[in-house]
Design a protein around this motif. Structure first.
Motif, PDB file in Angstrom:
ATOM      1  N   TYR A  74     -24.215 -24.867  39.022  1.00 56.36           N
ATOM      2  CA  TYR A  74     -23.089 -25.567  39.653  1.00 56.36           C
ATOM      3  C   TYR A  74     -22.340 -24.636  40.606  1.00 56.36           C
ATOM      4  O   TYR A  74     -22.031 -24.994  41.758  1.00 56.36           O
ATOM      5  CB  TYR A  74     -22.113 -26.043  38.571  1.00 56.36           C
ATOM      6  N   CYS A 117     -24.322 -23.773  43.687  1.00 52.64           N
ATOM      7  CA  CYS A 117     -24.464 -24.956  44.527  1.00 52.64           C
ATOM      8  C   CYS A 117     -23.203 -25.173  45.373  1.00 52.64           C
ATOM      9  O   CYS A 117     -23.282 -25.327  46.598  1.00 52.64           O
ATOM     10  CB  CYS A 117     -24.741 -26.181  43.655  1.00 52.64           C
ATOM     11  N   TYR A 118     -22.051 -25.166  44.725  1.00 52.69           N
ATOM     12  CA  TYR A 118     -20.811 -25.430  45.466  1.00 52.69           C
ATOM     13  C   TYR A 118     -20.382 -24.229  46.299  1.00 52.69           C
ATOM     14  O   TYR A 118     -19.728 -24.392  47.334  1.00 52.69           O
ATOM     15  CB  TYR A 118     -19.716 -25.885  44.496  1.00 52.69           C
ATOM     16  N   TYR A 167     -30.810 -23.662  37.582  1.00 49.97           N
ATOM     17  CA  TYR A 167     -31.048 -25.004  37.070  1.00 49.97           C
ATOM     18  C   TYR A 167     -32.394 -25.072  36.353  1.00 49.97           C
ATOM     19  O   TYR A 167     -32.505 -25.677  35.275  1.00 49.97           O
ATOM     20  CB  TYR A 167     -31.000 -26.025  38.210  1.00 49.97           C
ATOM     21  N   TYR A 203     -23.937 -24.136  34.428  1.00 45.67           N
ATOM     22  CA  TYR A 203     -22.727 -23.985  35.243  1.00 45.67           C
ATOM     23  C   TYR A 203     -22.842 -22.850  36.264  1.00 45.67           C
ATOM     24  O   TYR A 203     -22.121 -22.863  37.265  1.00 45.67           O
ATOM     25  CB  TYR A 203     -21.492 -23.866  34.347  1.00 45.67           C
ATOM     26  N   TYR A 233     -28.618 -33.186  43.204  1.00 48.30           N
ATOM     27  CA  TYR A 233     -27.594 -32.755  44.153  1.00 48.30           C
ATOM     28  C   TYR A 233     -27.938 -31.395  44.759  1.00 48.30           C
ATOM     29  O   TYR A 233     -27.759 -31.169  45.963  1.00 48.30           O
ATOM     30  CB  TYR A 233     -26.240 -32.703  43.448  1.00 48.30           C
ATOM     31  N   LEU A 274     -27.136 -33.238  38.674  1.00 51.19           N
ATOM     32  CA  LEU A 274     -26.937 -31.939  39.320  1.00 51.19           C
ATOM     33  C   LEU A 274     -28.225 -31.465  39.984  1.00 51.19           C
ATOM     34  O   LEU A 274     -28.194 -30.952  41.106  1.00 51.19           O
ATOM     35  CB  LEU A 274     -26.466 -30.893  38.310  1.00 51.19           C
TER      36      LEU A 274
END
Length: 410
Positions: free
Chosen positions: A252, A255-256, A281, A249, A315, A312
């Motif tokens: 995550y 990334c965002y 990751y 996370y 992405y 993920l």
């Protein structure tokens, strides 16, 4: 959704006879004991019934607890201890320390141990639903609600029940504060995973998703730190799960956050954020391998092969390549040597435990019924001395993984 969660095994218990011959002096008193025994058996059977839903579980929980409270709640109009509380012996195993049995002659011990298993059932119910490929909106809501309910039950045990036990919980056992805290935090974190999945599906803004992911990563880190002082022989596997979810996370979040930076024309910083996402990751992938190789109670799985995990990774790579292309054609910004600080606070979507309340005392428990139990006589030896029951491990359903899931949910 195809999410995957680590699950420790259910607690196992010996049968409780409630055969109070000589103490139960009337037919109504004997029937109350028989009904309690039957309600306990029914509840235990539902823990391993894959067709059980939340409504069936609540009905069975209320049926047993409303009767068991007759051995706990004061019924004679005084503040004195219920005379039946210490008349029946109960045996329970532990979710972390295998088939080691703890026994207490205390109805509150059975109450809190059963509550613990109810909370575990809710986590396993959520896991079964979340592991499906095509999860409906209603099913996603059930996953979310079940995890919040589990967190609430664990919190209720910690805040309201454990202190009532005559014998304090042993270190590292289920009812000890560190273990309960970990279960509470993990259940909250997993509920937030459902929130994140929903936010991504509905294409909410990247800032909200990054903040939720960062808060969720922090939950997993806090849960892991809570277990640091426990014996690694039974906590190591659980900790690897918490660590890999923390790294996952964080990936995550970076990334965002990178997408948020790109939207603000900070392409160089966006690239650095995406590179940091790749790093976390990769760390999560390594921890997945360590998780598979670590011995201990819990799920047998290959989380790095799970669909939600691999998606993920793809992405992050695609988003990083997009940022690098944009920087080469439009922005020409330098990539900072240090990753951006994540000081993200989610305004929405944070999960709080669902408040758990015990049912009302069963209507059968009148003052007359309570008076019909005469503990001064003691159980009659010729009928009360039955063979001592052993604790048999719960035979949990062996669920096959869904397509592309690559794991087994215990």
């Amino acid at each position: 959704m195809t999410h995957w969660f680590h699950r420790n095994p259910l607690k196992a218990t010996a049968p409780a006879s409630f055969n109070l011959y000589g103490v139960a002096t009337t037919g109504a008193a004997a029937k109350a004991c028989s009904d309690m025994r039957s309600a306990r058996i029914k509840l235990l059977e539902l823990f391993t019934d894959v067709n059980c839903n939340m409504e069936k579980m609540k009905t069975a929980v209320d049926a047993f607890f409303s009767l068991l409270l007759g051995f706990i709640t004061s019924l004679d109009g005084t503040t004195q201890e219920n005379k039946l509380r210490f008349i029946q012996n109960f045996k329970w195993t532990d979710t972390l320390q295998g088939n080691t049995v703890s026994a207490q002659q205390d109805a509150i011990f059975d109450l809190v141990s059963m509550e613990f298993n109810v909370a575990l059932w809710h986590t396993k119910h959520a896991s079964r639903l979340a592991g499906k490929e095509d999860v409906s909106v209603d099913e996603a809501k059930d996953v979310h609600r079940s995890l919040k309910t589990a967190a609430g039950i664990f919190k209720h045990i910690k805040d309201n029940e454990v202190s009532r036990l005559v014998t304090a919980p042993e270190k590292g056992k289920d009812l000890e504060s560190r273990v309960l805290d970990t279960y509470i935090i993990q259940s909250q974190a997993e509920a937030q995973e459902v929130t994140i999945a929903r936010a991504i599906e509905l294409k909410h803004n990247s800032g909200l998703i990054a903040a939720l992911a960062y808060e969720t990563a922090n939950f997993y880190q806090k849960a892991d730190h809570t277990l640091t002082t426990l014996d690694p022989s039974y906590s190591a596997k659980w900790r690897k799960y918490l660590q890999l979810k923390n790294s996952f996370y964080l990936a995550y979040a970076y990334c965002y956050h990178g997408q948020t930076l790109l939207a603000s024309d900070k392409c160089g910083e966006a690239i650095r954020s995406l590179q940091e996402a790749e790093k976390h990751y990769s760390k999560a992938e390594a921890l997945c391998k360590e998780y598979r190789q670590t011995k201990g109670p819990g799920t047998t799985a290959k989380p790095s092969e799970h669909l939600f995990f691999t998606k993920l990774g793809a992405y992050i790579r695609n988003t990083l390549e997009k940022c690098q292309r944009e920087n080469g054609f439009i922005y020409f910004q330098k990539v900072p040597p240090e990753a951006p600080e994540l000081e993200l606070k989610a305004s929405y979507g944070l999960v709080e435990p669902q408040v758990f309340e015990l049912p009302a005392l069963g209507e059968v428990w009148t003052k007359d019924l309570y008076a019909a139990f005469d503990i001064t006589q003691g159980p009659k030896d010729d009928k009360a001395k039955v063979k001592e029951e052993e604790v048999t491990p719960m035979k949990e359903p062996d669920l096959k993984p869904q397509k592309d899931v690559g794991c087994l949910i215990s």
